[in-house]
Design an enzyme around this catalytic site. Sequence first.
Site, PDB file in Angstrom:
ATOM      1  N   ALA A  26       0.854   1.647   2.892  1.00  0.00           N
ATOM      2  CA  ALA A  26      -0.565   1.336   3.034  1.00  0.00           C
ATOM      3  C   ALA A  26      -1.016   1.967   4.357  1.00  0.00           C
ATOM      4  CB  ALA A  26      -0.761  -0.170   3.055  1.00  0.00           C
ATOM      5  N   GLY A  63      -3.956  -3.951  11.305  1.00  0.00           N
ATOM      6  CA  GLY A  63      -2.855  -3.658  10.378  1.00  0.00           C
ATOM      7  C   GLY A  63      -3.175  -4.104   8.977  1.00  0.00           C
ATOM      8  N   ASN A  64      -2.158  -4.144   8.131  1.00  0.00           N
ATOM      9  CA  ASN A  64      -2.350  -4.634   6.764  1.00  0.00           C
ATOM     10  C   ASN A  64      -1.098  -5.375   6.314  1.00  0.00           C
ATOM     11  OD1 ASN A  64      -0.520  -2.693   5.307  1.00  0.00           O
ATOM     12  ND2 ASN A  64      -1.895  -1.254   6.322  1.00  0.00           N
ATOM     13  N   ARG A  65      -1.157  -5.932   5.119  1.00  0.00           N
ATOM     14  CA  ARG A  65      -0.118  -6.862   4.674  1.00  0.00           C
ATOM     15  C   ARG A  65       1.071  -6.198   3.986  1.00  0.00           C
ATOM     16  NH1 ARG A  65      -2.082 -12.044   4.857  1.00  0.00           N
ATOM     17  NH2 ARG A  65      -4.351 -12.226   4.808  1.00  0.00           N
ATOM     18  N   SER A  66       1.130  -4.896   3.944  1.00  0.00           N
ATOM     19  CA  SER A  66       2.215  -4.253   3.194  1.00  0.00           C
ATOM     20  C   SER A  66       3.576  -4.551   3.830  1.00  0.00           C
ATOM     21  CB  SER A  66       1.972  -2.746   3.140  1.00  0.00           C
ATOM     22  OG  SER A  66       3.009  -2.158   2.417  1.00  0.00           O
TER      23      SER A  66
END
Length: 400
Positions: free
Chosen positions: A275, A208-211
């Site tokens: 993102a 995943g990502n931090r958005s």
Amino acid sequence: MDKPKVVLGVSGGIAAYKACELLRRFTESGHDVRVVPTAAALHFVGAATWSALSGNPVATEVWDDVHEVPHVRIGQHADLVVVAPATADMLAKAAHGLADDLLTNTLLTARCPVVFAPAMHTEMWEHPATQENVATLRRRGAVVIEPAVGRLTGVDTGKGRLPDPGEIFEVCRRVLARGSATPDLEGRHVVVSAGGTREPLDPVRFLGNRSSGKQGYALARTAAARGARVTLVAANTGLPDPAGVDVVRVGTAVQLREAVLKAAADADAVVMAAAVADFRPSAYAAGKIKKKDGQEPDPIVLVRNPDVLAEISAERARPGQVIVGFAAETDDVLANGRAKLARKGCDLLVVNEVGERKTFGAEESEAVVLGADGSETPVPYGPKEDLADTVWDLVVRRLG
Ligand SMILES: Cc1cc2nc3c(=O)[nH]c(=O)nc-3n(C[C@H](O)[C@H](O)[C@H](O)COP(=O)(O)O)c2cc1C
């Protein structure tokens, strides 16, 4: 400085009690609120509550304190009038200019922005009479927030629920900040993607990502406040639904692509703030991947995800559709942004630097909006709503 003067009109719907929370948000954030309930509203919440919470007198009819001419004065001095909940009856009266109580008189004398937050049963909301009244009010410049979908009075569910008071407050705050309710996105359908996609490895793990989704939600909220019909494609966000926005929830990049393409089919603008993962694991393990004694883990092989921004930019669903992308960069921010803008083929690219306090999860950000026409619009450090409004200003200019 004088406190901004807000008139909170409350009409006789079951959701009147939620207006107490809206009132509290206004007073706690330094607004001077005059509550003007209808006689029907007082069946739900009494005048004592409105008066105690607002610190101001409360009247429903034009016959109280006549020497102060409240039927004209309250509307004339307001910086914002918000009616929440707005009944079907109140929308009809406002659309037709009736003036048989203090609130309807106030609506006719107000020269400031007016926001209606309707709440009623689905049948009443969908009735052509109500829909025509809403269209009339919007045509005249009022912001009418779309009701939410959910539990209504009793056991029914459907469209007609009053949006979360916090979200109504955010719409009002934006309208007040802009000093006008000019619904310059009225009649437009805009699509916003928000959050970050998650690409599953097994039933418990993902890449995943931090958005956080906050920028996308700010874009959706501000577009709704400017009159747009908004579809928000939200990937893995934990934020409350913005008032008057259709929210489509997705998990992966492939699901996001599907939802964005579907919503974009009749959209005037698409803003890709989510993102979206560039890659996903080539294989998904149906069972949890286990540690094996004495063995190194298998490497994760990645495959490319579809490039949604490039795809919708290359194949516009409608002529003149405006496409906006986002780029979070760590270095050579503007040069990388220019290159990305050219590569993707979108009309605008919002470039922001990723770093401490900036972008991911923060309430504030700063950015430069690059245009395919060579323009550069810097947006100083401030609330994500300010950046969102700048993006919509640029989109409106391109929509013509
Ligand atoms: C229990 C109850 C709940 C009601 N809820 C709503 C509502 O949510 N929305 C609505 O438009 N009307 C609702 N009504 C009908 C309004 O109260 C009625 O149309 C009234 O005339 C509205 O007056 P006003 O617009 O002056 O406040 C409700 C009535 C009752 C008795």
